[in-house]
Structures are given as C-alpha cells and as structure tokens.
Design a protein around this motif. Structure first.
Motif, PDB file in Angstrom:
ATOM      1  N   THR A 194       0.825  -1.207   0.000  1.00 40.05           N
ATOM      2  CA  THR A 194       0.000   0.000   0.000  1.00 40.05           C
ATOM      3  C   THR A 194       0.862   1.261   0.000  1.00 40.05           C
ATOM      4  O   THR A 194       0.544   2.239  -0.677  1.00 40.05           O
ATOM      5  N   HIS A 207      -2.333   6.285   9.752  1.00 42.26           N
ATOM      6  CA  HIS A 207      -3.765   6.452   9.496  1.00 42.26           C
ATOM      7  C   HIS A 207      -4.043   6.623   8.003  1.00 42.26           C
ATOM      8  O   HIS A 207      -4.964   6.032   7.463  1.00 42.26           O
ATOM      9  N   ARG A 255      -3.584   3.319   6.175  1.00 41.81           N
ATOM     10  CA  ARG A 255      -4.714   2.398   6.350  1.00 41.81           C
ATOM     11  C   ARG A 255      -5.905   2.840   5.515  1.00 41.81           C
ATOM     12  O   ARG A 255      -6.614   2.015   4.940  1.00 41.81           O
ATOM     13  N   LEU A 256      -6.119   4.140   5.445  1.00 42.41           N
ATOM     14  CA  LEU A 256      -7.245   4.625   4.644  1.00 42.41           C
ATOM     15  C   LEU A 256      -6.998   4.337   3.159  1.00 42.41           C
ATOM     16  O   LEU A 256      -7.909   3.950   2.428  1.00 42.41           O
ATOM     17  N   GLN A 292      -5.316   1.866   2.007  1.00 47.77           N
ATOM     18  CA  GLN A 292      -5.570   0.426   1.874  1.00 47.77           C
ATOM     19  C   GLN A 292      -7.058   0.174   1.591  1.00 47.77           C
ATOM     20  O   GLN A 292      -7.415  -0.592   0.705  1.00 47.77           O
ATOM     21  N   ALA A 293      -7.914   0.846   2.356  1.00 43.22           N
ATOM     22  CA  ALA A 293      -9.357   0.689   2.158  1.00 43.22           C
ATOM     23  C   ALA A 293      -9.821   1.332   0.863  1.00 43.22           C
ATOM     24  O   ALA A 293     -10.797   0.900   0.256  1.00 43.22           O
TER      25      ALA A 293
END
Lengths: 406, 406
Positions: free
Chosen positions: A78, A265, A268-269, A271-272
């Motif tokens: 990512t 953070h 991770r966002l 990634q989504a």
C-alpha cells in the motif's frame, strides 16, 4: 418475485449529503468538449502530448514486463514501490535541506488522491480548513467531500495572503489545516514569496495546524527554481507532489510526505480506498527518474517547451485582445491568469469561445463565493505555439461577437 | 521562527475517528513477509505470476504508446476509457440477459475503489449495511471507513444465509445495502445458490435496499459457469467487477455498474478521489479483451491453471494433515477454506508456519466478531503445483510443532 421493479417500489437510495452536495468540476465536465478534434484547449491543465516521454516509457515497460513482471503486475504494498519512495524521499530532502525518509512517503494514485486521503483523515465534519481563493478546484472538491468547513483566504501576486490568515487566526480561527499551491499556483500562477513561506510555517507551529503544501508545478520553472518549500521551515507540513506534470497524468502516480503521527492512518485509509497505486505506473516512473542524466535533460526540455508556449500565448493575446485583457506574467507552471479590463464576464464569453473552437476556464469557477467574474484561466501547456496563436485569434473573435451581442 | 518544533508545540492533529478506528488488513500487513524469497504464500489472493499475460501486454503497450499515447498518457474522463466501458456493458449484459449500457459503467482503480466510493455515497454515519461473515476484509475496511454500521449475516456452503437475512428484515432491520461476494466467495469459496440469488433480489425490491454484488472471481470457474448474477432478477443491484484476477492486479483496473440514480454521485466522488483510473492500464486492458479469441483462450488457460492448483493443494493437504483439517471443495476462485477438527487455533499456528516459510490467513480475520478460530484460508492461486505440495509439507511441520508445544 422475478425481475422488473414492482410498481410501488421503495424510494431510491438516500445519498450521503456530503457526497450529494458535491459540485462536478467545470474543468472535467469540459473534457468531453475539449476532446473534439477541432477544439484548441486552453481549458484543463493538460500537459503537452508531444512532450510525453512515450518512446522511453515503451522501452522501459518492455524491459520491466520481461524482467520483473512480478513487480509491475502483481499486488504491491500500500505504501508504494520501495525504490520510488526512496527516490521521492531523496528529492524532497534535497529541496528542503532536511532529511525526508522514504518511510514518510506514500505513493498515491495521483496527488489528487493524496488530497482526498489527507482530507478524510484530518477532517471530521465541520472542522475548519483554510482554502486559498482562487484555488484548485480538485482540492475544493476533495475538501468538501470530507465534510470540512472551507474558510477562504485570498491569493494575491505573492500567493496566499498570510497576513490576512494571521489576522483570522489571532481573531480565533482554529483550522486543522491550510491548503496552498505554493509555486506557480493554479489558477493564478502566483508563487508564495519566501517571507510568506517562513511566516506560514511559523503560524502552523504557533497555532498547531498543518500546511498542506501542494507542489505539482515545482519543476516547471522558466528562470530560477522556486523558493525552498514551506517544509524547510517546519515539520507541520504535508507535502503533495506528482509525476502528472513531469511524466504523464495517465499513469496516476503522485505522492504525499506525511508527518509520522499521521502516516499510519493515511496508509490504512489508502488500503481501504484502492489497496495501492498502479504498480505498472510506479515501476515505470521509478526506472525513468533513477536515470539522473536522462531525467535532468527531460526536465530541461519541459521547462524550455512550456516557457516557449507561455511566451507564445502571452504574445498572441497581447496582440489580439490588446487593451481589453490584462495578463499575469508566469515564471513557471501551466497557466496564464487574465482579467478583462472592459467589463467582459468570462462565463458569458465561454459558450461563444467553444462555438469557435477554443476553450478556457472562467475564473469564477475557482472561487467558493461569487467573485472573479472578469477573470479567466488560460492553459498554454496543451498546444504548440502555432496553435496557441490560432487559439488567441479565436478567442478574440468570440470576444468581438460578445461585444456585438451586448 | 526558523525550523525545529517549538518545545511547547500544540498537540498532534486530531484524527477523524472513522479513520482512526480502521484496522489494518492482516493480509496486506503480511505482504512484506510474503515477499521474502523463501516464503511460499498461501496468504493473499495473489494471482500466479506465471499466468500473467506479460508478453502480450508488452506488445500492446508498445503499440499504444506509439499510436495513441494521448489516450494512454493524458488525463482521461472520470467515467473511464469509453471502449472499455462499452466492453464491460456488453459483458454484464450477456451475463444477466438484460441490457447494461456503457453509461452505467464506471471504471475504478480496482474494484476495491468501487467499494470505497459506493460505501461513501450510500452510508451516512450509523447507516446499517449487511456484511456477510466470514467476508472479504477489504470490503470490511471500506464499509467501516464510510461510517456504516456493519450488520453481520452468516455465510454457509450456499453463500449468504438469505433466510436469516429475511428474518432480520422482517424483524425491522432496514439496511441501505447488503454486501456479498456471490461466486467462489472470499474466504469461504461458497457460491450463492440460484434460489438464494432470486430470493435476495426479491428482498432488495421489497425492502428497498441495494445489493452490492462483488464478483471478481466469476470467470475463474473450473466446471460450469456460476449461476446468473443477482442483477438478472432486479435493478436494485450494484455490480462490482475486476481485471485483477483475470489480467493483473498491478494495473488497478476494475469496474462498477451503477443504478442511474446513484451514478452521477459516485462519478463526482471519484472525480474528487483520484480524477480517473490509470489511463495506461485501461487502454491496455481494452486492447486485450477486445481480441475475443485471445481473451477466451486466456480465460481457459487461467481456469485450467487454477483448477490444477486447487486440486494439487487439496491433495497435498489431504495427505499431510489427514484427519486433522477438513477442506471445502472449491468449484472456482482462488481459495481453500479449512477447518481444523483437532481443536487447532489457526492464529496460533500462523507464527510457526511463517517460521517454516509458508503463510496463510487465520479464518478469524474474516469475522467482525470473535469466531472462526479453528478456520483458515489457503490460497492456491499464487504458487505452482510442486510448490503447493512443499507448502503443505511445511504447514504440516508447523502443525506438528504446535502439537509439541501444547
């Protein structure tokens, strides 16, 4: 049960109001028109097709697909392709004179995605975020979609009015971030002065906000390189960069340098949001830029090419609309910013211009509030000098026709 | 003012709680480990490197960059490359026996992005959304990031338990959408039965929710093609598709078919999110799939390749973990789903397996609530049959070592 909607079907789905409220970008809506073969586009900030390193990219892609198709075609991390993250870290370190580690770099699907991810991470609905005005429409959209409350602060010939910002902060404004295109701003072409860069960094530290420093045009300078970035003077900076203007926007490869407290953070966002940016694009760009000699020569070609185009359009408009249109004098980037001194409203001129085969963007599109009706943005990047002269001629015809109508 | 953070610098930025709450995907976190050269990955759903059409892609890219670099390298329309949208419209029409126009198709940066965009458009915070359990982790993340309230409904060997869903709806549940991977589900391998597809469509119309039908594995069937999609029986369906499993995930090209009432909103959000999907990737995929003869032969090669791998891993595990691990019998897709019948907890086995050079995903990762501790997902897609046999041997060694420890 089979097929067909029942006649008393329930209401259509509710739309999240943050999304329902989004305006479409006038520029992107114009893209379909702009792609008409007879159209000369001064509209979107589209790089010149003839300056794309297409042949070099083809050679690289053939080699990559032969030797390392696992890197170019498989799922990737990512955070981005590690050699490209390192390269960006080195590049940003050199610009600000401080170490930016590759681990602070996230490769994004164009820097537009960085804006979206950062806005979503920072803004809870209603959170104040300062937006320079006139400013980049795509940023406006991304910030609005996040639910942020946009607080406009004007731009003048030295960029964002930092004195005005300081006054607002002293009066109690507490934004989570301040967004600014610091070099060769879109749409005004203005570059944030060095004293203002230092002052903005100081305000960020004093009031605890982050500067979102969007810098896609930094390498497209005609004379001297722009001042050191705001990051030079503070850690409270999120830096956005892009290969869209220096390699090709169709690859969708950009980056963001994140403060350590924010990075996990945003990753991770991302990634989504889409797992990772195009691996093929990332590997191709990495191979391009790591050949330092080629890369420098390529940037020199772009700078000379765009400087020539800026001069050509400025000259042609100076002749065809003499005394009616006042233009800035860009030192880099892709845009002329004009103001009609004869009361012409750019939005009224636009349909007549499109009829005559030339597009531009009415300046009022770049404002969050009514304003700038007499302004327009003209991109000289897309067309060759001869076509820019013809575009200026068509624009003058449209202007004359508007005069006849009124 | 210069550099360095002041000692009493303000607190680090507030993080939007929707983003701050996101879990990282166990699978993507494992990717770094998985890329160790000695590791045999049964973890991520990564297609086989040796089945990528790398040579063909190279030929196409050379031609595209020579003949139409404006299409591949320039900014494109947010909706996607028109010939690819048409192709997807034709493909989806053929599958459901009803007309799906290209104008209903949005090309996304992988179908992961479609999930993110659709979730953001449909979910205001707190809105209920049904999530099948066990289910796809990436969907879980995207739905959580949107602020949706996830309502888990179990999956059995016939897919989502539609009877259970009907009961919940009758009892008052009013979700905005129901998410399901309908063919060769990730992670369970289950395919939604035809009666359940019809029943789900009926429930969608009766209660006014949208079915988010995620179908990335539809073409990877070993025997018969899967049943007609849920879209066959209702308009209340959002269809997600992807070229990640059939061409290459590194290109990040997927799609979503949207109901007309939703399409303009999702397109505007995509504009704000990343302008458009990789143009290079879209043009390359379009050129690949429009050669129908080549495309059909390629899909046949993939189907045969994955069927062989599924059989090889099933056979090897049947020998090495006989009587301890019960496996499903996949008819397509990329995954074996196993359940230990000897009380082994998959999460405890994992570190021992990684030490021995084999990865998998503990089944509990696919649940929103504690559960599935004795289950695991094993991807047979990534490795060749001989390596799958070795992976099974390593897994059995890890299992034996765990037995020795306990």
């Amino acid at each position: 049960m089979l097929t067909s909607l029942s006649p008393n079907a329930p209401a259509p789905p509710r739309i999240n109001p943050l999304v329902g409220r989004l305006r479409s970008s006038a520029i992107r809506d114009m893209l379909a028109v702009t792609q008409r073969p007879d159209m000369l586009s001064l509209g979107g900030g589209m790089p010149a097709n003839d300056l794309f390193p297409a042949q070099r990219l083809a050679e690289i892609l053939v080699r990559v697909l032969d030797e390392s198709c696992d890197l170019a075609l498989q799922y990737g991390q990512t955070e981005g392709f590690a050699p490209l993250r390192s390269w960006v870290g080195g590049y940003e370190s050199a610009r600000c004179g401080r170490t930016v580690g590759g681990e602070q770099v996230l490769i994004t699907s164009g820097s537009q995605q960085a804006l979206d991810l950062v806005a979503r991470t920072l803004c809870s609905p209603g959170e104040a975020i300062v937006f320079e005005e006139p400013g980049y429409l795509g940023a406006l959209q991304a910030l609005q979609a996040s639910g942020g409350r946009l607080v406009p602060v004007p731009v003048d010939e030295d960029g964002l009015d930092v004195t005005e910002l300081a006054g607002r902060l002293a009066a109690g404004l507490r934004p989570v971030a301040v967004y600014a295109v610091t070099s060769f701003q879109n749409p005004s072409g203005a570059t944030l002065s060095d004293p203002r860069r230092r002052a903005l960094a100081g305000l960020a530290e004093r009031y605890g906000f982050l500067v979102i420093e969007d810098d896609p045009y930094a390498e497209l300078y005609f004379g001297d390189a722009p001042h050191p970035p705001v990051r030079t003077y503070s850690d409270n900076v999120i830096t956005l960069g892009s290969f869209s203007k220096t390699v090709a926007p169709g690859l969708r490869v950009g980056w963001v340098v994140l403060p350590p407290s924010l990075a996990p953070h945003v990753v991770r966002l991302k990634q989504a949001a889409d797992l990772h940016a195009s691996a093929l694009g990332q590997v191709a760009v990495a191979r391009l830029v790591e050949d330092t000699r080629w890369w420098r020569a390529h940037l020199d070609t772009l700078r000379a090419g765009y400087a020539e185009r800026a001069a050509a359009l400025t000259r042609a408009l100076g002749e065809s609309l003499a005394g009616r249109l006042r233009l800035n004098s860009p030192q880099g980037g892709m845009f002329l910013w004009g103001r009609f001194v004869d009361g012409t409203r750019a939005a009224k001129l636009l349909p007549l211009a499109l009829e005559r085969g030339v597009s531009f963007v009415a300046g009022e599109e770049f404002f969050t509030r009514p304003g700038g009706h007499d302004t327009l943005r003209l991109s000289y990047a897309t067309n060759r000098p001869a076509d820019l002269a013809e575009a200026a001629r068509r624009l003058a015809c449209a202007h004359a026709a508007l005069g006849d109508l009124s």
